[in-house]
Design a protein around this motif. Structure first.
Motif, PDB file in Angstrom:
ATOM      1  N   VAL A  21      46.154  36.031  42.586  1.00  0.00           N
ATOM      2  CA  VAL A  21      45.732  36.506  43.911  1.00  0.00           C
ATOM      3  C   VAL A  21      46.769  36.075  44.946  1.00  0.00           C
ATOM      4  CG1 VAL A  21      43.951  36.335  45.694  1.00  0.00           C
ATOM      5  CG2 VAL A  21      43.292  36.566  43.298  1.00  0.00           C
ATOM      6  N   THR A  22      47.289  34.869  44.795  1.00  0.00           N
ATOM      7  CA  THR A  22      48.323  34.385  45.712  1.00  0.00           C
ATOM      8  C   THR A  22      49.583  35.240  45.617  1.00  0.00           C
ATOM      9  OG1 THR A  22      47.447  32.150  45.604  1.00  0.00           O
ATOM     10  CG2 THR A  22      49.700  32.366  46.356  1.00  0.00           C
ATOM     11  N   ASN A  33      52.397  43.195  55.807  1.00  0.00           N
ATOM     12  CA  ASN A  33      50.962  43.009  56.068  1.00  0.00           C
ATOM     13  C   ASN A  33      50.637  41.520  56.219  1.00  0.00           C
ATOM     14  OD1 ASN A  33      50.565  45.781  55.783  1.00  0.00           O
ATOM     15  ND2 ASN A  33      50.162  45.609  53.597  1.00  0.00           N
ATOM     16  N   TYR A  34      51.142  40.919  57.288  1.00  0.00           N
ATOM     17  CA  TYR A  34      50.965  39.480  57.495  1.00  0.00           C
ATOM     18  C   TYR A  34      49.499  39.092  57.671  1.00  0.00           C
ATOM     19  CZ  TYR A  34      55.983  39.714  58.293  1.00  0.00           C
ATOM     20  OH  TYR A  34      57.327  39.940  58.151  1.00  0.00           O
ATOM     21  N   ILE A  40      43.746  36.849  52.894  1.00  0.00           N
ATOM     22  CA  ILE A  40      43.593  36.581  51.461  1.00  0.00           C
ATOM     23  C   ILE A  40      43.769  35.092  51.185  1.00  0.00           C
ATOM     24  CG2 ILE A  40      44.665  36.926  49.192  1.00  0.00           C
ATOM     25  CD1 ILE A  40      45.347  39.805  50.161  1.00  0.00           C
ATOM     26  N   GLN A  41      44.824  34.507  51.747  1.00  0.00           N
ATOM     27  CA  GLN A  41      45.095  33.089  51.493  1.00  0.00           C
ATOM     28  C   GLN A  41      43.959  32.195  51.992  1.00  0.00           C
ATOM     29  OE1 GLN A  41      47.327  31.521  49.709  1.00  0.00           O
ATOM     30  NE2 GLN A  41      48.350  33.389  49.133  1.00  0.00           N
ATOM     31  N   THR A  47      37.497  29.371  49.026  1.00  0.00           N
ATOM     32  CA  THR A  47      36.722  29.586  47.798  1.00  0.00           C
ATOM     33  C   THR A  47      37.073  28.517  46.770  1.00  0.00           C
ATOM     34  OG1 THR A  47      36.633  31.966  48.195  1.00  0.00           O
ATOM     35  CG2 THR A  47      36.214  31.228  45.941  1.00  0.00           C
ATOM     36  N   CYS A  48      38.361  28.248  46.619  1.00  0.00           N
ATOM     37  CA  CYS A  48      38.801  27.216  45.669  1.00  0.00           C
ATOM     38  C   CYS A  48      38.319  25.832  46.097  1.00  0.00           C
ATOM     39  CB  CYS A  48      40.321  27.236  45.520  1.00  0.00           C
ATOM     40  SG  CYS A  48      40.938  28.649  44.594  1.00  0.00           S
ATOM     41  N   VAL A  49      38.336  25.547  47.381  1.00  0.00           N
ATOM     42  CA  VAL A  49      37.854  24.247  47.865  1.00  0.00           C
ATOM     43  C   VAL A  49      36.365  24.091  47.557  1.00  0.00           C
ATOM     44  CG1 VAL A  49      37.385  22.889  49.952  1.00  0.00           C
ATOM     45  CG2 VAL A  49      39.644  23.875  49.591  1.00  0.00           C
ATOM     46  N   VAL A  50      35.586  25.143  47.771  1.00  0.00           N
ATOM     47  CA  VAL A  50      34.155  25.080  47.438  1.00  0.00           C
ATOM     48  C   VAL A  50      33.983  24.836  45.942  1.00  0.00           C
ATOM     49  CG1 VAL A  50      32.028  26.460  47.302  1.00  0.00           C
ATOM     50  CG2 VAL A  50      33.369  26.434  49.415  1.00  0.00           C
TER      51      VAL A  50
END
Length: 150
Positions: A21-22, A33-34, A40-41, A47-50
């Motif tokens: 995804v990264t 598309n900044y 996304i980041q 999500t990863c932290v949760v």
């Protein structure tokens, strides 16, 4: 299947998805598309932290990482302990730098047009984060393999 196993499996799957995804988010930068890249980041990071917090909660409730992997015949071996420590150190460093990247970039994005002065540093740290996410996924796979499946 226990809730604990589902948390471990979910985090393992998330670990495998995160670097790809990264990479997709980086491809958005190349297209200009900044905003999509940032969105996304941020979503992926939180999500990863949760997921990490859920896993850490499971580890604490289980009595620590040693008790979570205690049923494995490999848990007392030196190489498994080394692998586990290497995984944890790599994951923690990756998440610290990734979090720094996101919060610093959010501040920079409000101040300047992109790409700005922070872009070179952001790009270099981004390569580290992508490498770290792949490293985390691979080492997580082996930790889980030896802790739960073999």
């Amino acid at each position: 299947m226990t809730a604990g196993f589902l948390i471990v499996l979910g985090m393992l799957i998330l670990s495998f998805i995160a670097p790809f995804v990264t990479l997709y988010a980086v491809a958005q930068v190349r297209k200009g598309n900044y905003d999509l890249h940032a969105k996304i980041q941020k979503r992926l990071f939180f999500t990863c932290v949760v997921g990490v917090l859920a896993l850490e909660g499971l580890i604490r409730v289980s009595g620590g990482s040693g008790s979570l992997v205690a049923n494995s015949e490999y848990s007392s071996t030196t190489w498994f302990k080394t692998l586990l420590v290497a995984h944890i150190i790599g994951a923690v460093l990756t998440y610290i730098i990734w979090g720094f990247q996101i919060f610093k970039s959010m501040g920079q994005q409000k101040k300047t047009n992109l790409p700005g002065n922070f872009s070179n540093t952001h790009k270099k740290l981004g390569y580290f984060v992508i490498f770290g996410l792949f490293y985390t996924a691979i080492t997580a796979f082996f930790v889980c393999l030896f802790a739960f499946f073999l």
